[in-house]
Design an enzyme around this catalytic site. Structure first.
Site, PDB file in Angstrom:
ATOM      1  N   GLU A 148       0.820  -1.210   0.000  1.00  0.00           N
ATOM      2  CA  GLU A 148       0.000   0.000   0.000  1.00  0.00           C
ATOM      3  C   GLU A 148       0.855   1.263   0.000  1.00  0.00           C
ATOM      4  OE1 GLU A 148      -3.035   0.075  -0.546  1.00  0.00           O
ATOM      5  OE2 GLU A 148      -3.916  -1.837   0.071  1.00  0.00           O
ATOM      6  N   ASP A 165      -4.498  -9.820  -8.409  1.00  0.00           N
ATOM      7  CA  ASP A 165      -4.925  -8.911  -9.465  1.00  0.00           C
ATOM      8  C   ASP A 165      -3.813  -8.074 -10.089  1.00  0.00           C
ATOM      9  OD1 ASP A 165      -4.717  -7.665  -7.019  1.00  0.00           O
ATOM     10  OD2 ASP A 165      -6.581  -6.548  -7.143  1.00  0.00           O
ATOM     11  N   GLU A 188     -18.578  -6.576  -2.345  1.00  0.00           N
ATOM     12  CA  GLU A 188     -17.189  -7.003  -2.189  1.00  0.00           C
ATOM     13  C   GLU A 188     -16.986  -8.424  -2.704  1.00  0.00           C
ATOM     14  OE1 GLU A 188     -13.481  -5.419  -0.368  1.00  0.00           O
ATOM     15  OE2 GLU A 188     -14.969  -5.025  -1.904  1.00  0.00           O
ATOM     16  N   GLU A 218     -12.333  -0.130  -9.312  1.00  0.00           N
ATOM     17  CA  GLU A 218     -11.930  -0.991 -10.432  1.00  0.00           C
ATOM     18  C   GLU A 218     -12.984  -1.048 -11.543  1.00  0.00           C
ATOM     19  OE1 GLU A 218      -9.288  -1.810  -7.159  1.00  0.00           O
ATOM     20  OE2 GLU A 218     -11.478  -1.778  -7.259  1.00  0.00           O
TER      21      GLU A 218
END
Length: 819
Positions: free
Chosen positions: A95, A241, A335, A353
């Site tokens: 992150e 991803d 989610e 996304e």
């Protein structure tokens, strides 16, 4: 267009000036900044917070995109003046890399672009780049492993594994965590001329490539950072991803064919095993023909956009359309959702996304359909997520309830992609085609491909032999040649829309089992049906009524009328236990408490779990609406002394000291139309109430609102109501009853519990008199009825919350995989 522009400026103002700065994030429900250590811990989610004004840094290049150059210049000066990177705090390497390092590099790219244009930032001397290098050096100790894969966390001041670092003992990381480094680290190396960062990022990618499953050519969600063992499940969603994303984008940014070759090999396997248009299903990477789970997570919504970059437009259209239909069904993309498009995990933390893929599909096709999609996303954000101080994450898309959370990626990505989707060329201050978007949507210039860099490692000849170029073009296709018929994309979308519209069938509950008919199924059982009770008796199953109002099922196989009936009884008990653990997730959506008075006006929605007894708000069209009043005595354990003031209102009571049913009777007698009880109590056969439960922290939002505003009106219902559907009344008689859909005898009660880890489920097939809860046992000996006191009530709460806790832990695991 103007709407998005205005909203962005308001939000950035909230973060930079009004409420959050210098905190890392804005808390939109309580209108303050989230400072790590001062707020209750959220576990791994807080690893993104490093006391470095995260949202400010993450939003720098967004300001330039909006052509707010003066604001950008002021924000850069603020970062240089106030932000410290040597904080003694443990942060996520992943992150921090994509949000902070990427934000600094994106800001640097914008500053250089503006300076070169000759009008702004003439004072700038690469200060953001110097900060980026400082941060990069603070992240490098995480890469000190034998494999080259980074530790998942690092202490910004003390590194890893030292006595003061408080980290470095982890053995596993997610594939995306280790494989989403190359863009930022390579850009840092090429901007600064120091190759060390790109070398470490390439080393990590090389190790991941070597540890792929050689038969399937897939990678899994987690990997041991020391040995490379062991991944079992492969997909394109959480935990994996951005690894695939960065292979292709590294080729685009750096011009290294090696990355494209690896991506193409992975992509062929994804399309062979994982892609089942329009679905993208996780598989066992060692046996890729076997699905690993029957649901999908929302992070895979990036994949259609990646397919556009790849040039594979048809499956991108199909998967995107499936995601859009799920979004329209639930207002937001849950989610996680099942293969028949029902909610699996109900949260939606404002992830970008889907908007990202919508933007890329519109750029590729210029199909105005995707403008309609973007408008739907924007409208839903405004209708359901916008609150007075920003936009609040959805705690439950089924009810429209909120969480006091607005992650930095909402400004860095969501509104950036929405702005770009609707922007005309003249709206943009620079050509975005000259840049690549990182996974956090930061802008890195494509000119970096010609900058000095470390030499690439030699290409493994065995890898080249695996590559079959026959299915891949090395140039992007012209979509006008691919789809000369304008109706072609619509022909792809229509069957998917139809499939989603026909999904989510509810099980029929019409069967009336009896003698000679099929055995009773758990899903059909109703505790007040005499035929059902007779069938239970024949199967050796008896009911025990507990003092708290629940019904306990106990099987005595020896009391069944036959061996076959005893087997049926065991099957029924097993089904009932499975049904009890799944009913909340699959059948019983929570309810909602919506604060509708000034200044909230329906913008704040709190999740409420359905009760174990009483009238079900799900059957009420408009819910129950009223102002909140504190009962006297506050415990509600005696007749109210302020009954005249409570009449026609929703009474606020304190937990404990007596049974909940006693509190309910007292407020009913006083003429209240609802009640809010802080705590968990039992049940009663003679109380005809719809009953809800709330998280303590959400209930505290309601309590704080009551402290600050003299009148607080709420709406109790099965789900949040569109604010346009609520009839607003500015002034009401404070002593007259409030209009409600239930008469005076139907008091709706909301219960708040500080100790509750999640919400208590209800059972729609149980009457107010009898409730089959999770007290289901298969035991040869009968249970004694426990005494219900304050302590045992707390234990009962934990038992009732078990099913919701499983969902919560699963969601937290997903967050952990991503981090």
């Amino acid at each position: 267009m103007f709407n998005i522009y205005t909203l962005l400026l308001i939000l950035i103002g909230c973060v930079l000036q009004d409420h959050a700065y210098p905190a890392d994030e804005l808390m939109p429900l309580t209108c303050r900044g989230r400072v790590r250590g001062l707020e209750p811990s959220r576990g791994d989610v807080d690893d993104a917070l490093g006391m470095f004004s995260l949202t400010l840094i993450d939003t720098l290049d967004t300001l330039v995109l909006l052509n707010k150059t003066a604001e950008f210049e002021a924000a850069v000066r603020r970062v240089l003046k106030d932000v410290r990177l040597d904080n003694d705090v443990v942060v996520s390497v992943f992150e921090t890399n994509i949000r902070v390092l990427g934000g600094l590099l994106g800001g640097h790219s914008m500053a250089v672009m503006l300076k070169d244009a000759g009008h702004y930032m003439q004072w700038y001397q690469d200060e953001l780049l110097h900060m980026a290098k400082d941060l990069g050096l603070r992240l490098l100790p995480a890469f000190n492993t034998s494999s080259g894969l980074p530790y998942p966390r690092v202490n910004l001041k003390h590194g890893v594994r030292g006595p003061e670092s408080r980290t470095g003992t982890e053995t596993d990381t997610c594939t995306a965590c280790a494989g989403t480094i190359i863009l930022e680290f390579a850009a840092l190396s090429r901007f600064t001329g120091d190759p060390v960062f790109e070398v470490h990022a390439r080393r990590a990618l090389n190790f991941l490539w070597e540890k792929r499953q050689r038969n399937s050519n897939l990678v899994g969600t987690t990997i041991n950072i020391h040995s490379g063992d062991e991944w079992a499940r492969g997909g394109v969603g959480a935990g994996i991803d951005s690894y695939y994303e960065y292979l292709l984008k590294a080729y685009i940014l750096l011009g290294d064919d090696l990355f494209l070759q690896r991506f193409n090999i992975h992509y062929a396997s994804i399309m062979k095993y994982i892609s089942q248009p329009p679905l993208l299903l996780d598989v066992h990477i060692h046996k890729p023909l076997l699905p690993a789970r029957t649901w999908m997570d929302s992070l895979l919504a990036f994949f259609p956009g990646l397919q556009v970059l790849k040039g594979d437009i048809r499956p991108a259209i199909e998967t995107h359309e499936m995601l859009y239909q799920v979004t329209k069904k639930h207002n937001f993309l849950p989610e996680a959702f099942t293969t028949d498009f029902r909610v699996h995990w109900a949260q939606h933390p404002l992830r970008p996304e889907f908007a990202e893929s919508t933007y890329f599909l519109y750029k590729a096709t210029k199909d105005p359909y995707y403008l309609e999609v973007g408008r739907t996303v924007l409208d839903n954000l405004n209708r359901f997520a916008r609150v007075p101080c920003g936009f609040a994450a959805m705690k439950d898309v089924r009810t429209g309830s909120h969480e006091d959370r607005m992650d930095s990626f909402f400004l860095a990505e969501m509104f950036k992609y929405l702005f770009l989707l609707f922007a005309e060329e003249e709206d943009l201050p620079f050509n975005v085609e000259d840049y690549i978007f990182t996974t956090e949507a930061h802008l890195l210039p494509l000119s970096l491909s010609t900058a000095p860099h470390a030499p690439s490692p030699p290409v493994n000849s065995t890898m080249i032999e695996l590559l079959d170029d026959s299915n891949f073009d090395w140039t992007c296709p012209n979509t006008r040649l691919l789809f000369p018929d304008p109706a072609f994309p619509r022909n792809l979308r229509d069957p998917i829309r139809s499939a989603v519209d026909k999904s989510c069938p509810r099980p029929a509950l019409h069967r009336e089992p009896g003698m000679g008919r099929p055995p009773l199924r758990a899903q059909d059982f109703m505790a007040n049906n005499p035929d059902h009770l007779e069938l239970l008796r024949r199967m050796g199953v008896s009911l025990i009524h507990l003092k708290d109002g629940r019904v306990q099922l106990v099987q005595h196989a020896t009391q069944a009328v036959s061996a076959v009936a005893a087997e049926d009884g065991m099957r029924f008990m097993q089904e009932m236990m499975e049904l009890s653990s799944q009913q909340q997730k699959e059948q019983l959506p929570p309810r909602a408490v919506q604060i509708i008075s000034h200044p909230f006006f329906g913008r704040v929605v709190l999740t409420a779990g359905p009760a174990q007894f009483g009238t079900d708000l799900f059957k009420s069209i408009t819910g129950v609406r009223g102002f909140v009043t504190v009962a006297e005595p506050y415990s509600g354990c005696a007749e109210l002394s302020n009954a005249a003031f409570v009449q026609g209102r929703i009474a606020l009571l304190q937990r404990g000291q007596c049974m909940f049913a006693e509190k309910a009777r007292h407020i009913m007698k006083a003429g209240a139309i609802g009640g809010i009880v802080i705590g968990e109590e039992g049940s009663s056969n003679d109380v005809t109430l719809p009953l809800l439960f709330l998280f303590y922290k959400e209930g505290n939002i309601l309590l704080e609102a009551l402290k600050e505003y003299r009148e607080v009106e709420v709406l109790l219902s099965d789900k949040a109501r569109d604010r346009g559907e609520i009839h607003w009344t500015e002034q009401r008689d404070q002593t007259s009853p409030t209009s409600a859909t239930l008469d005076r005898s139907h008091v709706s009660t909301v219960e708040l519990d500080e100790s509750a880890p999640e919400l208590a489920p209800d059972n729609e097939e149980v009457t107010p008199e009898e409730d089959v809860g999770p007290a289901i046992k298969s035991n040869p000996e009968p249970e004694q009825e426990p005494a219900v006191d304050k302590d045992s009530s707390s234990k009962s709460v934990k038992a009732m919350m078990a099913d919701w806790q499983e969902d919560l832990e699963a969601f937290q695991q997903m967050e952990k995989d991503e981090l």
